[in-house]
Design a protein around this motif. Sequence first.
Motif, PDB file in Angstrom:
ATOM      1  N   UNK A 191      42.458  47.416  -4.132  1.00 23.89           N
ATOM      2  CA  UNK A 191      42.934  48.758  -4.401  1.00 23.89           C
ATOM      3  C   UNK A 191      43.295  48.913  -5.881  1.00 23.89           C
ATOM      4  N   UNK A 192      43.272  50.149  -6.338  1.00 22.69           N
ATOM      5  CA  UNK A 192      43.656  50.459  -7.714  1.00 22.69           C
ATOM      6  C   UNK A 192      44.984  51.196  -7.694  1.00 22.69           C
ATOM      7  N   UNK A 193      45.930  50.718  -8.487  1.00 18.89           N
ATOM      8  CA  UNK A 193      47.255  51.320  -8.524  1.00 18.89           C
ATOM      9  C   UNK A 193      47.728  51.441  -9.972  1.00 18.89           C
ATOM     10  N   UNK A 194      48.805  52.149 -10.173  1.00 14.50           N
ATOM     11  CA  UNK A 194      49.448  52.192 -11.488  1.00 14.50           C
ATOM     12  C   UNK A 194      50.431  51.027 -11.535  1.00 14.50           C
ATOM     13  N   UNK A 195      50.207  50.032 -12.389  1.00 12.62           N
ATOM     14  CA  UNK A 195      51.075  48.858 -12.401  1.00 12.62           C
ATOM     15  C   UNK A 195      52.463  49.182 -12.935  1.00 12.62           C
ATOM     16  N   UNK A 242      52.387  50.848 -30.212  1.00  8.86           N
ATOM     17  CA  UNK A 242      52.207  52.025 -29.367  1.00  8.86           C
ATOM     18  C   UNK A 242      52.627  51.764 -27.924  1.00  8.86           C
ATOM     19  N   UNK A 243      52.868  50.524 -27.576  1.00  8.10           N
ATOM     20  CA  UNK A 243      53.328  50.178 -26.229  1.00  8.10           C
ATOM     21  C   UNK A 243      54.829  49.957 -26.282  1.00  8.10           C
ATOM     22  N   UNK A 244      55.561  50.819 -25.595  1.00  8.03           N
ATOM     23  CA  UNK A 244      57.009  50.754 -25.619  1.00  8.03           C
ATOM     24  C   UNK A 244      57.574  49.972 -24.439  1.00  8.03           C
ATOM     25  N   UNK A 245      58.897  50.044 -24.250  1.00  5.14           N
ATOM     26  CA  UNK A 245      59.541  49.345 -23.137  1.00  5.14           C
ATOM     27  C   UNK A 245      58.939  49.739 -21.797  1.00  5.14           C
ATOM     28  N   UNK A 246      58.781  48.754 -20.947  1.00  5.74           N
ATOM     29  CA  UNK A 246      58.218  49.008 -19.627  1.00  5.74           C
ATOM     30  C   UNK A 246      56.731  49.268 -19.629  1.00  5.74           C
ATOM     31  N   UNK A 247      56.081  49.014 -20.783  1.00  7.60           N
ATOM     32  CA  UNK A 247      54.641  49.201 -20.858  1.00  7.60           C
ATOM     33  C   UNK A 247      54.222  50.649 -21.018  1.00  7.60           C
ATOM     34  N   UNK A 248      55.148  51.525 -21.397  1.00  6.38           N
ATOM     35  CA  UNK A 248      54.822  52.943 -21.585  1.00  6.38           C
ATOM     36  C   UNK A 248      54.025  53.108 -22.877  1.00  6.38           C
ATOM     37  N   UNK A 249      52.955  53.904 -22.823  1.00 10.07           N
ATOM     38  CA  UNK A 249      52.181  54.217 -24.029  1.00 10.07           C
ATOM     39  C   UNK A 249      52.929  55.292 -24.799  1.00 10.07           C
ATOM     40  N   UNK A 250      53.419  54.956 -25.977  1.00 12.05           N
ATOM     41  CA  UNK A 250      54.277  55.834 -26.753  1.00 12.05           C
ATOM     42  C   UNK A 250      53.452  56.661 -27.739  1.00 12.05           C
ATOM     43  N   UNK A 251      52.603  57.518 -27.202  1.00 12.58           N
ATOM     44  CA  UNK A 251      51.762  58.341 -28.059  1.00 12.58           C
ATOM     45  C   UNK A 251      51.081  59.419 -27.238  1.00 12.58           C
ATOM     46  N   UNK A 252      50.503  60.389 -27.951  1.00  7.99           N
ATOM     47  CA  UNK A 252      49.826  61.494 -27.258  1.00  7.99           C
ATOM     48  C   UNK A 252      48.420  61.100 -26.823  1.00  7.99           C
ATOM     49  N   UNK A 306      35.079  44.342 -12.950  1.00  7.55           N
ATOM     50  CA  UNK A 306      36.523  44.494 -13.004  1.00  7.55           C
ATOM     51  C   UNK A 306      37.119  43.283 -13.696  1.00  7.55           C
ATOM     52  N   UNK A 307      38.318  43.465 -14.235  1.00  5.57           N
ATOM     53  CA  UNK A 307      39.082  42.340 -14.764  1.00  5.57           C
ATOM     54  C   UNK A 307      40.046  41.897 -13.660  1.00  5.57           C
ATOM     55  N   UNK A 308      39.748  40.782 -12.988  1.00  7.26           N
ATOM     56  CA  UNK A 308      40.522  40.394 -11.804  1.00  7.26           C
ATOM     57  C   UNK A 308      41.974  40.051 -12.085  1.00  7.26           C
ATOM     58  N   UNK A 309      42.322  39.755 -13.338  1.00  5.37           N
ATOM     59  CA  UNK A 309      43.711  39.434 -13.656  1.00  5.37           C
ATOM     60  C   UNK A 309      44.566  40.669 -13.862  1.00  5.37           C
ATOM     61  N   UNK A 310      43.958  41.856 -13.825  1.00  9.71           N
ATOM     62  CA  UNK A 310      44.697  43.091 -14.082  1.00  9.71           C
ATOM     63  C   UNK A 310      45.725  43.370 -12.979  1.00  9.71           C
ATOM     64  N   UNK A 311      46.929  43.775 -13.402  1.00 14.50           N
ATOM     65  CA  UNK A 311      47.968  44.142 -12.446  1.00 14.50           C
ATOM     66  C   UNK A 311      47.726  45.512 -11.838  1.00 14.50           C
ATOM     67  N   UNK A 366      48.503  47.906  -2.203  1.00 16.28           N
ATOM     68  CA  UNK A 366      48.981  49.180  -2.715  1.00 16.28           C
ATOM     69  C   UNK A 366      47.911  49.873  -3.564  1.00 16.28           C
ATOM     70  N   UNK A 367      47.883  51.201  -3.501  1.00 15.86           N
ATOM     71  CA  UNK A 367      46.984  51.955  -4.361  1.00 15.86           C
ATOM     72  C   UNK A 367      45.793  52.547  -3.626  1.00 15.86           C
ATOM     73  N   UNK A 368      44.862  53.069  -4.405  1.00 16.78           N
ATOM     74  CA  UNK A 368      43.657  53.701  -3.876  1.00 16.78           C
ATOM     75  C   UNK A 368      42.582  52.657  -3.582  1.00 16.78           C
ATOM     76  N   UNK A 369      42.023  52.719  -2.397  1.00 18.76           N
ATOM     77  CA  UNK A 369      40.992  51.762  -2.016  1.00 18.76           C
ATOM     78  C   UNK A 369      39.762  51.911  -2.907  1.00 18.76           C
ATOM     79  N   UNK A 370      39.104  50.771  -3.195  1.00 15.31           N
ATOM     80  CA  UNK A 370      37.861  50.793  -3.957  1.00 15.31           C
ATOM     81  C   UNK A 370      36.642  50.887  -3.050  1.00 15.31           C
ATOM     82  N   UNK A 371      36.816  50.480  -1.776  1.00 17.80           N
ATOM     83  CA  UNK A 371      35.702  50.548  -0.820  1.00 17.80           C
ATOM     84  C   UNK A 371      36.185  51.103   0.515  1.00 17.80           C
TER      85      UNK A 371
END
Length: 244
Positions: A23-27, A80-90, A115-120, A126-131
């Motif tokens: 599944x794909x989720x927001x880490x 550009x990556x702030x606390x908690x992994x937030x992207x601090x930019x537009x 895919x990059x299998x190590x990605x969180x 959890x998340x949206x199914x890929x298949x």
Amino acid sequence: MAAQLLLYPSPVPLDSSIHRDLRLRVPADGFGYAAVTHVLPALAEEFAIAAAELPIVFLPAEPRPVPVFVVGLSAGENLMVGPGGVWDGRYIPAYLRRYPFVLGERAEGAPVLCIEPTSRALDATEGERLFEPDARPTATTLHALKFAEDYLAAARRTDTFMDRVLALGLLRPVQIDVRGPDGGTTRLDPFLSLDETKLAALADAAVIELFRSGALAALYAQATSLRQFDALAIRRARRRAGAA
């Protein structure tokens, strides 16, 4: 492929027989995976929109220089990556918006979605199914495939853009000295940037060709983006002050 892809240490083809339950989720750590790099690959089509926020330079490479966004002032630093992994930019570079997917090119046949299998962002529960249960790709996967295909096409157009710029001799080495709010200076490794003197000396026909192809706008966006190094210096000063 793995050795050439920043932030993709071990990409593998997406396979319904192996990844059926993936599944794909927001880490939780968001863009934390990108905090380890001070540059990110850039597409020529991104220059105009990103130049107001991110410096754009060209890294010397073969067979052609590589355009990148500079997101930090030292190796392993992403301001550009702030606390908690937030992207601090537009603006979020397309390279990050594509992650953890990438299109892998093969010696024969069409490119394959990887895919990059190590990605969180990938999870088994959890998340949206890929298949689908019958192994058909879901809308999430089809969207990722379309984005990866579009990215690859834009990357090839960027190669064509760089080949033309290189053939016209429009790049020059630049030494970047970034002055922080405290007066201290950071000297960055030599990059390549637009040589406006050589651009001004081009024959009219060549300038018209650059204009009609969109390359001229991209080149001027790159040149003006260098002003954003000062903004990075301010970001770093604030981060260090917060950590003190």
